[in-house]
Design a protein around this motif. Sequence first.
Motif, mmCIF file in Angstrom:
data_model
loop_
_atom_site.group_PDB
_atom_site.id
_atom_site.type_symbol
_atom_site.label_atom_id
_atom_site.label_comp_id
_atom_site.label_asym_id
_atom_site.label_seq_id
_atom_site.Cartn_x
_atom_site.Cartn_y
_atom_site.Cartn_z
ATOM 1 N N GLN A 67 2.551 7.716 -42.784
ATOM 2 C CA GLN A 67 1.560 7.200 -43.890
ATOM 3 C C GLN A 67 0.833 7.998 -44.549
ATOM 4 O OE1 GLN A 67 1.839 6.511 -40.574
ATOM 5 N NE2 GLN A 67 -0.164 6.710 -39.840
ATOM 6 N N MET A 68 0.523 9.222 -43.776
ATOM 7 C CA MET A 68 -0.442 10.112 -44.234
ATOM 8 C C MET A 68 0.071 10.954 -45.370
ATOM 9 S SD MET A 68 -2.337 11.598 -40.648
ATOM 10 C CE MET A 68 -3.508 12.636 -41.492
ATOM 11 N N LEU A 69 1.459 10.967 -45.522
ATOM 12 C CA LEU A 69 2.108 11.774 -46.711
ATOM 13 C C LEU A 69 2.390 11.085 -47.862
ATOM 14 C CD1 LEU A 69 4.097 13.708 -43.988
ATOM 15 C CD2 LEU A 69 2.280 14.630 -45.428
ATOM 16 N N THR A 70 2.192 9.564 -47.880
ATOM 17 C CA THR A 70 2.739 8.890 -49.017
ATOM 18 C C THR A 70 2.152 9.285 -50.465
ATOM 19 O OG1 THR A 70 1.097 7.355 -48.413
ATOM 20 C CG2 THR A 70 3.180 6.836 -47.322
ATOM 21 N N ALA A 71 1.342 9.886 -50.506
ATOM 22 C CA ALA A 71 0.727 10.603 -51.751
ATOM 23 C C ALA A 71 1.550 12.014 -52.215
ATOM 24 C CB ALA A 71 -0.794 10.900 -51.370
ATOM 25 N N HIS A 72 2.488 12.272 -51.313
ATOM 26 C CA HIS A 72 2.913 13.576 -51.499
ATOM 27 C C HIS A 72 4.606 13.360 -51.783
ATOM 28 C CE1 HIS A 72 -0.863 15.737 -50.761
ATOM 29 N NE2 HIS A 72 -1.177 14.823 -49.803
ATOM 30 N N ALA A 94 10.955 14.956 -43.694
ATOM 31 C CA ALA A 94 9.734 14.234 -44.262
ATOM 32 C C ALA A 94 10.029 13.135 -44.990
ATOM 33 C CB ALA A 94 8.808 15.283 -44.867
ATOM 34 N N LEU A 95 10.770 13.204 -46.259
ATOM 35 C CA LEU A 95 11.126 12.151 -47.016
ATOM 36 C C LEU A 95 11.658 11.259 -46.227
ATOM 37 C CD1 LEU A 95 12.341 14.236 -50.042
ATOM 38 C CD2 LEU A 95 10.199 12.819 -50.167
ATOM 39 N N ALA A 96 12.655 11.351 -45.426
ATOM 40 C CA ALA A 96 13.480 10.114 -44.525
ATOM 41 C C ALA A 96 12.293 9.395 -43.606
ATOM 42 C CB ALA A 96 14.430 10.819 -43.690
ATOM 43 N N ASN A 97 11.295 10.253 -43.194
ATOM 44 C CA ASN A 97 10.569 9.215 -42.317
ATOM 45 C C ASN A 97 9.767 8.710 -43.096
ATOM 46 O OD1 ASN A 97 11.319 10.356 -39.793
ATOM 47 N ND2 ASN A 97 10.078 12.200 -39.977
ATOM 48 N N LEU A 98 9.453 8.898 -44.458
ATOM 49 C CA LEU A 98 8.450 8.093 -45.305
ATOM 50 C C LEU A 98 9.570 7.140 -45.988
ATOM 51 C CD1 LEU A 98 6.965 11.273 -47.253
ATOM 52 C CD2 LEU A 98 5.736 9.285 -46.206
ATOM 53 N N SER A 99 10.725 7.123 -46.078
ATOM 54 C CA SER A 99 11.586 6.386 -46.838
ATOM 55 C C SER A 99 11.429 4.870 -46.857
ATOM 56 C CB SER A 99 13.082 6.602 -46.748
ATOM 57 O OG SER A 99 13.409 6.576 -45.271
ATOM 58 N N LEU A 101 8.825 3.443 -45.785
ATOM 59 C CA LEU A 101 7.294 3.018 -46.557
ATOM 60 C C LEU A 101 7.162 3.056 -48.099
ATOM 61 C CD1 LEU A 101 4.885 5.219 -44.275
ATOM 62 C CD2 LEU A 101 5.559 2.924 -44.071
ATOM 63 N N VAL A 102 8.110 3.862 -48.765
ATOM 64 C CA VAL A 102 8.159 3.954 -50.251
ATOM 65 C C VAL A 102 9.568 4.020 -50.899
ATOM 66 C CG1 VAL A 102 5.626 4.673 -50.563
ATOM 67 C CG2 VAL A 102 7.609 6.369 -50.203
ATOM 68 N N PRO A 103 10.265 3.285 -50.491
ATOM 69 C CA PRO A 103 11.830 3.341 -50.763
ATOM 70 C C PRO A 103 11.889 3.217 -52.563
ATOM 71 C CG PRO A 103 11.264 1.051 -49.933
ATOM 72 C CD PRO A 103 10.109 1.759 -49.673
ATOM 73 N N GLU A 104 10.914 2.403 -53.119
ATOM 74 C CA GLU A 104 11.111 2.249 -54.369
ATOM 75 C C GLU A 104 11.022 3.758 -55.104
ATOM 76 O OE1 GLU A 104 9.162 0.295 -52.740
ATOM 77 O OE2 GLU A 104 10.066 -1.581 -53.204
ATOM 78 N N GLN A 105 10.037 4.560 -54.638
ATOM 79 C CA GLN A 105 9.807 6.012 -55.108
ATOM 80 C C GLN A 105 11.056 6.954 -54.919
ATOM 81 O OE1 GLN A 105 5.324 6.143 -53.416
ATOM 82 N NE2 GLN A 105 5.558 7.992 -54.882
ATOM 83 N N MET A 106 11.671 6.598 -53.581
ATOM 84 C CA MET A 106 12.864 7.508 -52.946
ATOM 85 C C MET A 106 14.065 6.863 -54.192
ATOM 86 S SD MET A 106 11.981 9.133 -50.416
ATOM 87 C CE MET A 106 10.532 9.055 -49.580
#
Length: 209
Positions: A67-72, A94-99, A101-106
Amino acid sequence: MAIEEAFSSSFGRRDQGPNRALAKDIVTRQDFEAITELFEVLARKSSVRVHNDAVLTIAAISSEAPQMLTAHVSELMQLLKANINRQVFGAMIALANLSSLVPEQMSEHLGLIMASMDKGTVVTRDHGFTILTQIYKVDKSGDLLPLILEQLMKAPPNQIGQYTEKFISVMDYTHRDELSAVLQERLNELDAPNHQARIRKSLLKISKT
């Protein structure tokens, strides 16, 4: 202290110990300024080792506190265009770990993700597949299904089992016939008994649901 002074390369080390320690410290302190500084390191000219350390520190942060990286997300996507494997697979981790949280951005960067998977390392492909499943999880309309099935068709024998299990964990069972057809085809190609057994187990699971 400049953040680069905490990188593995500053200690003349090639292991990830200092980078992981730095990541843990950033997460513990919830230091968003340090995260910004890591991306600033990547934006300026520096040695490959320093850039690698920055990316791998970011990847380590994503494992503990995505969650600390969602802005990046956009900056991480740009790293997929790098010519250095460590930077590409670090960004994909990093993107996989974020995915989730923000699948639409992916999904907005799906073409770039697929291109990186096609030419990337095993680590890049594995984490790219995780991203595909997370996008599919929120949009089961079927548009993503052909891409996932394509990855299952061309996955190496030692990867097909884990890819299948990842997909089954999020799959809409209206798509089980398509998955079964792919798995049956792959089963005929597999030589190792353990690989065959893993696929048979997946086929049995989806047939009973």
